[in-house]
Design an enzyme around this catalytic site. Sequence first.
Site, mmCIF file in Angstrom:
data_model
loop_
_atom_site.group_PDB
_atom_site.id
_atom_site.type_symbol
_atom_site.label_atom_id
_atom_site.label_comp_id
_atom_site.label_asym_id
_atom_site.label_seq_id
_atom_site.Cartn_x
_atom_site.Cartn_y
_atom_site.Cartn_z
ATOM 1 C CB SER A 42 4.188 -2.440 5.182
ATOM 2 O OG SER A 42 4.162 -1.607 6.301
ATOM 3 C CD GLN A 99 -2.331 1.157 2.886
ATOM 4 O OE1 GLN A 99 -2.113 0.238 3.668
ATOM 5 N NE2 GLN A 99 -3.074 2.176 3.197
ATOM 6 C CD GLU A 115 -0.731 11.301 19.505
ATOM 7 O OE1 GLU A 115 -0.737 10.546 18.500
ATOM 8 O OE2 GLU A 115 0.052 11.135 20.458
ATOM 9 C CD GLU A 147 -5.532 -1.217 7.426
ATOM 10 O OE1 GLU A 147 -5.798 -0.035 7.163
ATOM 11 O OE2 GLU A 147 -4.375 -1.622 7.607
ATOM 12 C CB SER A 149 2.216 7.145 4.371
ATOM 13 O OG SER A 149 1.196 6.536 5.093
HETATM 14 C C1 LIG Z 1 4.608 -0.186 11.270
HETATM 15 C C2 LIG Z 1 4.003 0.777 10.282
HETATM 16 C C3 LIG Z 1 3.620 0.332 9.039
HETATM 17 C C4 LIG Z 1 3.078 1.214 8.103
HETATM 18 N N1 LIG Z 1 2.742 0.746 6.851
HETATM 19 C C5 LIG Z 1 2.270 1.599 5.917
HETATM 20 C C6 LIG Z 1 1.998 1.141 4.585
HETATM 21 O O1 LIG Z 1 2.176 -0.026 4.261
HETATM 22 N N2 LIG Z 1 1.568 2.036 3.669
HETATM 23 C C7 LIG Z 1 1.344 3.347 3.965
HETATM 24 O O2 LIG Z 1 0.927 4.091 3.103
HETATM 25 N N3 LIG Z 1 1.599 3.816 5.232
HETATM 26 C C8 LIG Z 1 2.068 2.982 6.202
HETATM 27 N N4 LIG Z 1 2.358 3.453 7.480
HETATM 28 C C9 LIG Z 1 2.215 4.868 7.740
HETATM 29 C C10 LIG Z 1 1.147 5.267 8.731
HETATM 30 O O3 LIG Z 1 -0.115 5.219 8.151
HETATM 31 C C11 LIG Z 1 1.527 6.685 9.218
HETATM 32 O O4 LIG Z 1 2.740 6.575 9.953
HETATM 33 C C12 LIG Z 1 0.476 7.301 10.094
HETATM 34 O O5 LIG Z 1 -0.672 7.586 9.356
HETATM 35 C C13 LIG Z 1 0.986 8.606 10.755
HETATM 36 O O6 LIG Z 1 1.500 9.484 9.791
HETATM 37 P P1 LIG Z 1 2.964 10.121 9.948
HETATM 38 O O7 LIG Z 1 3.931 9.048 10.274
HETATM 39 O O8 LIG Z 1 3.203 10.959 8.749
HETATM 40 O O9 LIG Z 1 2.881 11.055 11.229
HETATM 41 P P2 LIG Z 1 2.254 12.518 11.300
HETATM 42 O O10 LIG Z 1 0.899 12.519 10.676
HETATM 43 O O11 LIG Z 1 3.249 13.493 10.794
HETATM 44 O O12 LIG Z 1 2.075 12.700 12.855
HETATM 45 C C14 LIG Z 1 3.178 13.046 13.721
HETATM 46 C C15 LIG Z 1 2.615 13.228 15.123
HETATM 47 O O13 LIG Z 1 1.695 14.333 15.150
HETATM 48 C C16 LIG Z 1 0.420 13.920 15.629
HETATM 49 N N5 LIG Z 1 -0.645 14.616 14.899
HETATM 50 C C17 LIG Z 1 -0.764 14.768 13.559
HETATM 51 N N6 LIG Z 1 -1.883 15.435 13.246
HETATM 52 C C18 LIG Z 1 -2.526 15.691 14.419
HETATM 53 C C19 LIG Z 1 -3.755 16.337 14.761
HETATM 54 N N7 LIG Z 1 -4.563 16.849 13.835
HETATM 55 N N8 LIG Z 1 -4.082 16.398 16.061
HETATM 56 C C20 LIG Z 1 -3.285 15.868 17.032
HETATM 57 N N9 LIG Z 1 -2.106 15.238 16.764
HETATM 58 C C21 LIG Z 1 -1.742 15.156 15.483
HETATM 59 C C22 LIG Z 1 0.355 12.412 15.350
HETATM 60 O O14 LIG Z 1 -0.531 11.753 16.203
HETATM 61 C C23 LIG Z 1 1.810 12.008 15.615
HETATM 62 O O15 LIG Z 1 2.048 11.829 16.981
HETATM 63 C C24 LIG Z 1 2.900 2.585 8.434
HETATM 64 C C25 LIG Z 1 3.288 3.041 9.719
HETATM 65 C C26 LIG Z 1 3.843 2.159 10.628
HETATM 66 C C27 LIG Z 1 4.260 2.685 11.983
#
Ligand SMILES: Cc1cc2nc3c(=O)[nH]c(=O)nc-3n(C[C@H](O)[C@H](O)[C@H](O)COP(=O)(O)OP(=O)(O)OC[C@H]3O[C@@H](n4cnc5c(N)ncnc54)[C@H](O)[C@@H]3O)c2cc1C
Length: 392
Positions: free
Chosen positions: A165, A130, A376, A248, A133
């Site tokens: 992933s 997928q 969050e 999902e 992100s």
């Molecule tokens: C093990 C793992 C596997 C994954 N696999 C995939 C995959 O296969 N394909 C894919 O596309 N993605 C994948 N992801 C990505 C995952 O969907 C994102 O990490 C997740 O959506 C968070 O986005 P970010 O990492 O950009 O963090 P951000 O969105 O940048 O967030 C950073 C911090 O800010 C906080 N924050 C952000 N916005 C707000 C708000 N409005 N209010 C309060 N707090 C907020 C968040 O809670 C977090 O603590 C994976 C992630 C992990 C950890």
Amino acid sequence: MNFDFTDKEEAFRKEVRAWLEANLPDDLRGRAFASSRAGREEVQKLRAWQKRMHAAGYVGMDWPREYGGRGASIVEMVVLYQEMARAESPQLVNRGGVSMLGPTLMKYGTPAQRTRFLPKILTADELWCQAFSEPNAGSDLANLQTRAVLEGDEFIVNGQKVWTSMGHVADWCFMLVRTDPAAPKHKGISFLLVDMKTPGITVRPLRQITGEAEFNETFFDNVRVPAENLVGKLNEGWAVAITTLAYERDLLTFIRHISLRNALHRLIKLAQSRGRNTDPVMRQTIAGLWIGERALQIGGYRSLTRILKGGQPGPEGSTSKLFWSQLDQELALTATQVIGPYAQITEGSAWAPDHGQWEFYELLARGSGIRAGTSEILRNILAERVLGLPKD
Ligand SMILES: Cc1cc2nc3c(=O)[nH]c(=O)nc-3n(C[C@H](O)[C@H](O)[C@H](O)COP(=O)(O)OP(=O)(O)OC[C@H]3O[C@@H](n4cnc5c(N)ncnc54)[C@H](O)[C@@H]3O)c2cc1C
């Protein structure tokens, strides 16, 4: 709410239990609650396992027969997952394809896309990842910037995805791209199917705290994608993506507790073998985890009942994910307290309890509050959509 399974469901349970007992390979047994699944050799084994399960009719069971499924009910799916957990079987290696993309194609795909892609999702001949992100589009997914421009009968894709992933072993990805940058951010997004072998795709592994590189950065540099690989309408991919994510989330709501139960059984054995089961504080902690796991299960059954009665999934998907991630981390931490310094020993050492799965689990659990919606964001959903609190 009815907690009992019907005679037919119990008969199915017996059938699948016996099949798993006879067919699950020894080198995959017991690797259910926390183990690496990203190594190429491991992936090969897992593909073979999915193929075997498919041949026996246990993959995509809830898919309609015309698409290679069995037309089974969600309850039978739940029974299957419960039995897989009981047998300590690993999950399906192509689960993104089976649980997310397959149902999405059934809803939005063209007949040609269904014929081309669905059978190989089930057999794991084509493994899917997928690519949603991006560096600036995680929680705020609609902010994605990867561009696709339609030129003749091809899209030209440029941009970067992250946290993909299994991207390093996948044959195909389903991805979101921006096709109309002038439109408001939830509009102008399209959903594409992309062959990972297309020239211009670079996959760079990202090493995680667990030591393995299960996810990746994926770069797209003038990647040509046939226009026929567009799913749904041009610029209307957001609705398609929401459907994919809902598949999902919904299924997971019913079965999320199962991985915890697996680990909890192991933890209890561990506490007994180390004499920690007589420590009143430890007993209380484990009892708390047990109650939490049961609460999660009953919450899952409640949503299931609502859906079986024709209702829609509600916000309990968010509650379940949030509660699960907290329990997951508490369970992992409790295990390290039971094991003590040995909890740091990795797989491969004779001194590592349960083949090092606890060390892996404790580190893996750090990501539980991030993937599939951060804690969050889930709290925001509960505050705004359930409690009706003001947005700002
Ligand atoms: C093990 C793992 C596997 C994954 N696999 C995939 C995959 O296969 N394909 C894919 O596309 N993605 C994948 N992801 C990505 C995952 O969907 C994102 O990490 C997740 O959506 C968070 O986005 P970010 O990492 O950009 O963090 P951000 O969105 O940048 O967030 C950073 C911090 O800010 C906080 N924050 C952000 N916005 C707000 C708000 N409005 N209010 C309060 N707090 C907020 C968040 O809670 C977090 O603590 C994976 C992630 C992990 C950890």
